[in-house]
Design an enzyme around this catalytic site. Structure first.
Site, PDB file in Angstrom:
ATOM      1  N   ASN A  48       6.447 -19.302  -5.577  1.00  0.00           N
ATOM      2  CA  ASN A  48       5.155 -19.276  -5.594  1.00  0.00           C
ATOM      3  C   ASN A  48       4.433 -18.076  -4.812  1.00  0.00           C
ATOM      4  OD1 ASN A  48       4.931 -21.732  -7.125  1.00  0.00           O
ATOM      5  ND2 ASN A  48       5.458 -22.928  -5.369  1.00  0.00           N
ATOM      6  N   HIS A 134      -2.561 -32.348  -9.652  1.00  0.00           N
ATOM      7  CA  HIS A 134      -1.555 -32.614  -8.926  1.00  0.00           C
ATOM      8  C   HIS A 134      -1.143 -33.977  -8.475  1.00  0.00           C
ATOM      9  CE1 HIS A 134       1.401 -31.411  -5.480  1.00  0.00           C
ATOM     10  NE2 HIS A 134       1.550 -30.541  -6.315  1.00  0.00           N
ATOM     11  N   GLU A 178      -8.167 -28.544 -10.688  1.00  0.00           N
ATOM     12  CA  GLU A 178      -7.403 -27.649  -9.992  1.00  0.00           C
ATOM     13  C   GLU A 178      -7.943 -26.121 -10.932  1.00  0.00           C
ATOM     14  OE1 GLU A 178      -3.214 -27.984 -10.338  1.00  0.00           O
ATOM     15  OE2 GLU A 178      -3.334 -29.920  -9.909  1.00  0.00           O
ATOM     16  N   SER A 182      -0.815 -26.084 -12.168  1.00  0.00           N
ATOM     17  CA  SER A 182       0.563 -25.764 -11.509  1.00  0.00           C
ATOM     18  C   SER A 182       1.499 -25.625 -12.538  1.00  0.00           C
ATOM     19  CB  SER A 182       0.694 -26.696 -10.362  1.00  0.00           C
ATOM     20  OG  SER A 182       0.764 -28.108 -10.639  1.00  0.00           O
ATOM     21  N   ASP A 207      -8.848 -27.650  -6.323  1.00  0.00           N
ATOM     22  CA  ASP A 207      -7.678 -27.300  -5.882  1.00  0.00           C
ATOM     23  C   ASP A 207      -7.211 -26.086  -6.150  1.00  0.00           C
ATOM     24  OD1 ASP A 207      -4.950 -27.190  -4.752  1.00  0.00           O
ATOM     25  OD2 ASP A 207      -4.533 -29.370  -5.080  1.00  0.00           O
ATOM     26  N   HIS A 210      -3.014 -22.594  -6.530  1.00  0.00           N
ATOM     27  CA  HIS A 210      -2.163 -21.630  -7.564  1.00  0.00           C
ATOM     28  C   HIS A 210      -3.080 -20.182  -7.898  1.00  0.00           C
ATOM     29  CE1 HIS A 210       1.949 -23.318  -7.970  1.00  0.00           C
ATOM     30  NE2 HIS A 210       1.270 -24.448  -8.051  1.00  0.00           N
ATOM     31  N   LYS A 230       1.467 -20.933  -0.875  1.00  0.00           N
ATOM     32  CA  LYS A 230       1.781 -20.355  -2.093  1.00  0.00           C
ATOM     33  C   LYS A 230       1.427 -18.695  -2.072  1.00  0.00           C
ATOM     34  CE  LYS A 230       2.091 -24.687  -4.217  1.00  0.00           C
ATOM     35  NZ  LYS A 230       1.340 -25.770  -4.947  1.00  0.00           N
TER      36      LYS A 230
HETATM   37  C1  LIG Z   1       1.692 -27.075  -4.384  1.00  0.00           C
HETATM   38  C2  LIG Z   1       0.402 -27.790  -4.667  1.00  0.00           C
HETATM   39  C3  LIG Z   1      -0.292 -28.670  -3.539  1.00  0.00           C
HETATM   40  C4  LIG Z   1       0.607 -29.103  -2.480  1.00  0.00           C
HETATM   41  O1  LIG Z   1       0.637 -28.222  -1.577  1.00  0.00           O
HETATM   42  P1  LIG Z   1       1.564 -27.817  -0.300  1.00  0.00           P
HETATM   43  O2  LIG Z   1       1.032 -27.244   0.582  1.00  0.00           O
HETATM   44  O3  LIG Z   1       2.845 -27.465  -1.040  1.00  0.00           O
HETATM   45  O4  LIG Z   1       2.002 -29.316   0.140  1.00  0.00           O
HETATM   46  C5  LIG Z   1      -1.285 -29.177  -3.858  1.00  0.00           C
HETATM   47  N1  LIG Z   1      -2.159 -29.137  -4.800  1.00  0.00           N
HETATM   48  C6  LIG Z   1      -1.645 -28.276  -5.862  1.00  0.00           C
HETATM   49  C7  LIG Z   1      -2.300 -28.035  -7.120  1.00  0.00           C
HETATM   50  C8  LIG Z   1      -0.423 -27.640  -5.872  1.00  0.00           C
HETATM   51  O5  LIG Z   1      -0.042 -26.805  -6.750  1.00  0.00           O
END
Ligand SMILES: *Cc1c(COP(=O)(O)O)cnc(C)c1O
Length: 368
Positions: A48, A134, A178, A182, A207, A210, A230
């Site tokens: 990522n 997620h 999101e 993801s 969120d 990505h 990421k």
């Molecule tokens: C990876 C991810 C998370 C978790 O984040 P971390 O910092 O790895 O705990 C949360 N939400 C989404 C959409 C993700 O892709």
């Protein structure tokens, strides 16, 4: 054998029978997007770190300086003595990037979601979530105790219908989406969602895990959550929004209040990475460019982010294709249920600064 051992041996067998047993493969990073797994050197499409910031010389230097100055750990939660000037600077610059009033930091994206959602809503409130959000947004919703409904993926009309049906008996309503999904790499229709949210007096939590470090920031009237792990190549997470909301989170998000704050080196690394993408947006564009090159050549729907799934369906087939690519020095993870819905096993490509057209052509040649 003890009952402990017999119980879990049986459960392991059941997982194996359901093809849901996962094992960890130790992976060494070799530099320039290359990794070593199973004693083989592979070009990775499973990282990522889209903009190659995890090992950027300036990022490493900043992390090293923080390590030398402050040590390995932060020694306490933010509310006790674990909140530093470095964190304050990172919060300010993240808020500025998102065009928000204020920001706060969390230990990870997972911790941010399970802390923020129950702080925003609870019993008597309702959550409406995209069907593909997620796992940590689902877990946060469960912890909140709010009523919970899902709308069809990226279908703002279905969201509208659900709001029409379910909104009125509840006090507050929170919509969970999101920015970039993801496992699918597609983006949410944020402007439509925000308009609908406004109409039904609902709040929106986006969120951006990505999207950060890949797409330019999207401004809007919602709570921005993202990870530092990421596109920024470090570790930790952030939430940006109005000052009142952020201040409230500091006194109510349990995963912030009752967990040790981020190590100084991670904070310093994220801060430097953020400054690099602000100065050099082209650096974050490259993964998306390669994703688009791939989808164009494969005659697929044009990539909207650096993530492109190649849907295979059957999980054994997806695993076999992933192995075949590995034989040719390429690591493309096979993603299967329960991470994705049944019969939608896929190869998940994450394109980054380390990929060029030649390597993408090689991948396409093998797939074809
Ligand atoms: C990876 C991810 C998370 C978790 O984040 P971390 O910092 O790895 O705990 C949360 N939400 C989404 C959409 C993700 O892709």
């Amino acid at each position: 054998m003890s009952s402990f051992e017999t119980t879990f041996s049986k459960r392991l067998e059941a997982l194996q029978d359901a093809k849901q047993l996962r094992t960890l493969v130790s992976t060494d990073y070799l530099g320039h997007g290359l990794i070593e797994r199973h004693h083989k050197k592979l070009m990775s499409f499973g990282s990522n770190d889209y903009a190659g910031l995890a090992d950027h010389p300036e990022v490493i230097q900043a992390a090293q300086m923080a390590l030398d100055t402050y040590g390995a750990g932060s020694r306490a939660s933010q509310l006790v003595s674990g909140y530093s000037a470095l964190m304050e600077t990172l919060e300010k610059e993240l808020a500025d990037y998102a065009a928000c009033e204020s920001a706060c930091l969390f230990g990870s994206g997972y911790l941010a979601n399970i802390g923020v959602i129950p702080a925003l809503v609870g019993k008597g409130d309702v959550i409406l979530a995209d069907r593909l959000v997620h796992a940590c947004m689902i877990d946060g919703s469960r912890l909140s105790g709010a009523a919970f409904h899902r709308f069809y993926h990226n279908d703002h009309e279905h969201l509208s219908t659900l709001l029409e049906t379910h909104r009125s008996p509840y006090r507050h309503c929170l919509i969970l989406v999101e920015r970039v999904y993801s496992m699918d790499g597609d983006v949410a229709p944020l402007d439509n969602i925000l308009e609908i949210a406004k109409h039904y007096n609902a709040w929106v939590l986006v969120d951006d895990a990505h999207g950060m470090g890949v797409l330019p920031p999207h401004h809007g009237d919602y709570l921005h959550l993202g990870t530092l792990s990421k596109g920024l190549g470090s570790y930790g997470a952030y939430v940006c929004g109005p000052l009142s909301v952020i201040e409230y989170l500091k006194s109510s998000a349990r995963s912030l209040m009752f967990s040790t704050s981020l190590p100084p080196a991670s904070v310093a690394a994220a801060l430097t990475a953020l400054r690099i993408i602000k100065q050099d947006p082209k650096r974050m564009q490259h993964g998306l460019d390669m994703a688009r090159y791939f989808t164009e050549k494969m005659r697929m729907k044009m990539a909207q982010s650096a993530i492109v799934p190649l849907i295979i369906g059957d999980e054994d087939k997806a695993i076999a294709l992933s192995k075949r690519l590995e034989d040719d020095g390429l690591y493309v993870p096979a993603i299967r249920p329960p991470t994705v819905p049944p019969q939608s096993s896929r190869l998940r490509f994450a394109f980054s600064i380390w990929h060029d057209k030649a390597i993408v052509d090689k991948v396409i040649g093998i797939i074809k």
